[in-house]
Design a protein around this motif. Sequence first.
Motif: not given
Length: 470
Positions: A220-222, A225, A235-236, A239
């Motif tokens: 998810q994070e990749s 980003n 992105t913050r 997420l």
Amino acid sequence: MLLTITTTYSPATDLGFLLHKHPERLQTFELTFGQAHVFYPEANKEKCTAALLLDVDSVGLVRRYRGQVNENFTLAEYVNDRPYAASSFMSVAIARVFRSALSGQSKERPELADTPIPLSAKLPTLPCRGGEKFLRRLFEPLGYTLNFERHLLDAQSPDWGESRYFTVTLDTTCRLRELLTHLYVLIPVLDDEKHYWVDQAEIEKLLKHGSDWLSDHPEQESIVNRYLKYQRRLTRQALAQLRETDVDKIEEQVQEEVQIEERLGLNEIRLAKATEVIKHSGAKRVLDLGCGEGKLLRKLMAEKQFEEIVGIDVSHQALKIAQQRLHYDRLPDKQKERLNLFQGSLCYRDKRLAGYDAAAVIEVIEHLDASRLSAFERVLFEFASPQMVVLTTPNAEYNTKFENLPAGRFRHKDHRFEWTRTEFQSWASDISKRFGYTAAFHSIGPTDEKVGSPTQMAVFTRENSNGEKS
């Protein structure tokens, strides 16, 4: 730049209804960066292939956006891979040309739009910054079987090494809109670049096309980003919104199932029975696969016999909820040493799962798409290969006994299937034969003579080389 989508659904030409593009017509669409053409190289009842071909006007783009060029290379805007390699241009074309299919709309065949069908998507030139491993980490958790070939920098000079380009074929059985949303989001993620300015609107696009599957994706994070070009503020925010959706989804699913089964207190019975069986086996190191908010973990922690207890879930947020409900931050050091929580997909091989005495899979498999079930089977029974597996799933026959469950409905909307006793036992017997286990079956909850019990349990015990139980 080319994308082909093929189906063997019968009749295969129904793909034309889903894409809103007639198989006998060539259609051309004007885009800000060139033209998109849709045509069908093959269209018959057995097999149908739709092609989306992009003709990117690279020179026109330079003239239109002069001043936004790569200053590190004077000719970069003229010597590049834009006309050939799948990129954010392809995502824009999918959204423009296949708009209705991407949103799951089909006026002529609405039932077909909601039907999982066999699909194969091929991208002859797909850039991947991160290589084969990253390519797999993006698509395999979504249930795809990948076939790919990496291109050389120069076919005439193999010593130059490999390029970042792949020919990729993605095979799955799913709704067409799901395939399109995955491609829409992940193509520019693989390229790790976008041809246009990224701003607040990109968060809305990402959530619109990715919230149904991205909140549970192990990368998810990749993905976020890269999709938002590493802009921290964006992105913050993305997420945070995804994880808020994740919490809502978890709570909604829990409450829906509780409301249906609350009269029986079924969840408590399931957890108690699973704990009893694992304890009786003498296991000391235990996995809880799909641990959710940690209810089984709490029962396992209460048993001193278990020296190591590991909870795994695909959802970061579910693990946070589990930590809170287990009061992890207030546990004594010795108790903390017994418990470990980590994020992982049950459809993706993970070395961390190997070497355990027992694994619990409580009300999990029914949440997996049928196309991902075979991957789960290998991850658990072939690669992790615990001595014992305790697995429960709803008994579909018992659903008629729930007065508050409409006929034909699953116990909650995230279930992808619910098996009868015969179907479950057939599946479990096949697992045992393929992976060297024996299976014993148990009824969970009140048993009816005609429809059995509300929950069915299989206890798999691994055989040793002599065919005896370990």
